[in-house]
Scaffold this active site. Structure first.
Site, PDB file in Angstrom:
ATOM      1  CB  THR A  23      42.733  44.586  35.359  1.00 57.40           C
ATOM      2  OG1 THR A  23      41.943  44.367  34.195  1.00 57.40           O
ATOM      3  CG2 THR A  23      43.945  45.426  35.004  1.00 57.40           C
ATOM      4  CG  LEU A  31      42.781  48.653  38.484  1.00 58.59           C
ATOM      5  CD1 LEU A  31      44.060  47.979  38.974  1.00 58.59           C
ATOM      6  CD2 LEU A  31      43.013  49.324  37.140  1.00 58.59           C
ATOM      7  CG  ASP A  32      37.817  45.526  34.054  1.00 54.53           C
ATOM      8  OD1 ASP A  32      36.992  46.346  34.477  1.00 54.53           O
ATOM      9  OD2 ASP A  32      38.088  45.365  32.852  1.00 54.53           O
ATOM     10  CG  MET A  33      37.542  40.063  39.916  1.00 51.19           C
ATOM     11  SD  MET A  33      36.081  39.028  40.124  1.00 51.19           S
ATOM     12  CE  MET A  33      36.742  37.705  41.107  1.00 51.19           C
TER      13      MET A  33
END
Length: 553
Positions: free
Chosen positions: A404, A400-402
């Site tokens: 998110t 996951l994106d940092m």
């Protein structure tokens, strides 16, 4: 010094920042906001130039949005003021009232660039004249015609030889039955001589056409060799001019030290390097002994088709073109803390939502890395490695994106990791995200198909690119609307970097960024994007599993 504009309002109550703006991630200082508001007011009411920013549907001309920058500075008398700049050219010019000039003006009529450009244009004209000349065209047509004629005549003659050979064979067979041996021998000699003559004639015909093709080819090569020579001379001139430009395009720092583009990038810089607002502002400040205090850059106008740019939104300096230049220009100037070096995971725990002997599902907090980064190593991977020291394999199955939050699958063995990743590759795993969008959507559901690729000049940002982008598709549906916000579900079909963030914010997507998106929207306490649900087949029991976790917004 006429470009230095003192603040017209009393700013004595505003504290001057102790450290200069970290240009790649910042909140605009109050002084920067005042300077930016003055510039935006000027842009709204000015009549000094004509440029179509795409804000007036009735205005003619190509729509080109533009990045503008303001630099708060202090002069030798301690007076606070500001400078303005624009990126690239504005209304096809480098120079406008109130704006600092470009570091190196390629458009200067008496400069070496214009002179060399004239010479290159002369080469272009010579090349175009030769390529379009009637003699050159006739040579190409003539060679093609001769080749076709040669092919046809040789083919026809070979067909004639083939028919003659059949006729001689028929004569030979009939003579063998009807003639005496002496008469047959005489005929046989005649037939052999006839075959030999035809073979010799074929060689002569082939040689004739070969010589004609060689002469026509030589005539054409005379033109093409001259063209190649001109093109090589043009290439060398162009390369020399480019290198000369890189060497003259030099930037000052506070110590008066100058570095060229060639030195900064140790070779060939990216296109447009040095044309952004920040390097222009700092160079002018150092030229005129002005002390940099704070920096801010904002977008003005319609967004480009590939990027996500919002009118009047503040943006950081680009990394690909500006970071190496600003590293030199800001040497020795105390900067605000680099947020990319701050460990935002301190004090945050990883909640385990599900666990068995084979896998773990964790609830990753926002601003928490999935895997170790260049600056910060604390991550889901490192936490899991510490918690399960005997686990094998890469552990983290997906990312996951940092920024998110939400559900992440972690495998306890390389075998389980391989099986789960196979489900991702085959798109058998289903995920649902919940997001709060900064605006009201008029439709209830939809499908977004916008291919994405990384912005090479501004990593990690993504661009919409139909030529080189990878397929990226997202289904969405509205949950509810309130306070000028829209809560939605996202169902990503593909899993590209920043896919949901770009699909939400891009004008060709929902044109409504996620609340708190510091890259494609407006920064807030957090990015309001959460991986709420994941459905997968257990790699051992084969049971279909769905894990859910509510968002904290």
């Amino acid at each position: 010094m006429h470009l230095f504009q003192p603040f017209q309002q009393d700013v004595s109550a505003i504290q001057i920042p102790e450290r200069f703006t970290f240009p790649f991630y910042y909140e605009p200082h109050k002084l920067s906001l005042i300077a930016a508001q003055k510039l935006q007011h000027y842009l709204e009411h000015q009549t000094d130039f004509e440029h179509n920013f795409g804000l007036d549907a009735m205005q003619k001309g190509m729509v080109i949005g533009k990045m503008f920058g303001v630099l708060v500075v202090q002069n030798n008398e301690g007076v606070l003021g500001y400078l303005w700049a624009f990126s690239g050219k504005l209304a096809d010019k480098n120079h406008h009232h109130y704006f600092v000039p470009t570091v190196f003006d390629m458009l200067e009529e008496k400069g070496f660039f214009k002179k060399e450009e004239t010479i290159l244009n002369e080469y272009n004209a010579k090349i175009a004249t030769k390529e379009n000349s009637k003699d050159y065209s006739n040579c190409k047509v003539s060679l093609n015609t001769i080749k076709l004629q040669a092919e046809k005549e040789i083919k026809d003659f070979k067909q004639h030889i083939k028919q003659a050979k059949k006729q001689r064979e028929l004569q030979r067979n009939n003579a063998l039955l009807e003639q005496s041996s002496e008469a047959f021998e005489t005929l046989q000699k005649t037939l052999i001589e006839s075959s030999q003559k035809e073979s010799i004639q074929l060689k002569k015909v082939t040689q004739y056409w070969k010589e004609r093709i060689e002469r026509a080819t030589h005539e054409l090569n005379t033109f093409e060799d001259a063209l190649l020579q001109l093109k090589e001379e043009r290439r060398q001139k162009s390369a020399a001019l480019q290198q000369q430009l890189f060497e003259h395009y030099a930037f000052l720092n506070q110590y008066g030290n100058s570095k060229s583009l060639a030195e900064i990038f140790k070779g060939t810089p990216p296109a447009g390097a040095g044309e952004c607002a920040a390097p222009k502002l700092l160079h002018y400040a150092f030229q005129h002994q002005l002390k940099p205090v704070a920096l801010a850059e904002f977008w003005w106008g319609q967004s480009p088709k590939s990027e996500v740019r919002k009118h009047q939104q503040f943006y950081p300096a680009c990394t690909g073109k500006c970071e190496p230049i600003l590293a030199h220009m800001l040497e020795g100037i105390p900067l605000e803390d680099n947020p990319f070096q701050i460990n935002t995971t301190n004090g945050k725990e990883l909640e385990i939502v599900y666990e068995d002997d084979y896998l773990v599902v964790v609830n990753k907090p926002s601003e928490f890395l999935s895997v170790p980064g260049k600056q910060v190593t604390d991550s889901v991977y490192t936490r899991m490695k510490h918690q399960y020291p005997n686990a094998t394999g890469p552990l983290v199955v997906h990312r996951l994106d940092m920024s998110t939050s939400g559900l992440l699958l972690v495998a306890k063995s390389s075998e389980v990791h391989k099986k789960l990743q196979s489900q991702f590759i085959k798109r058998q795993i289903k995920k649902r995200y919940v997001a709060l969008l900064d605006g009201i959507l008029s439709e209830e559901e939809g499908f977004i198909d916008l291919p994405l690729r990384v912005d090479l000049d501004n990593r990690p940002n993504q661009l919409v690119c139909y030529e080189y982008g990878k397929p990226a598709q997202t289904k969405w549906e509205v949950i509810k609307r309130y306070d000028n916000k829209t809560l939605v579900y996202f169902y990503p079909i593909t899993g590209r970097t920043h896919q949901l963030r770009v699909h939400a914010a891009h004008p060709l997507g929902l044109n409504t960024p996620i609340v708190g998106d510091d890259l494609y929207g407006t920064k807030a306490l957090r990015l309001h994007l959460h991986a709420e649900s994941i459905t997968f087949q257990h790699p051992v029991s084969k049971k279909m599993m769905t894990i859910n976790i509510d968002a904290d917004f």
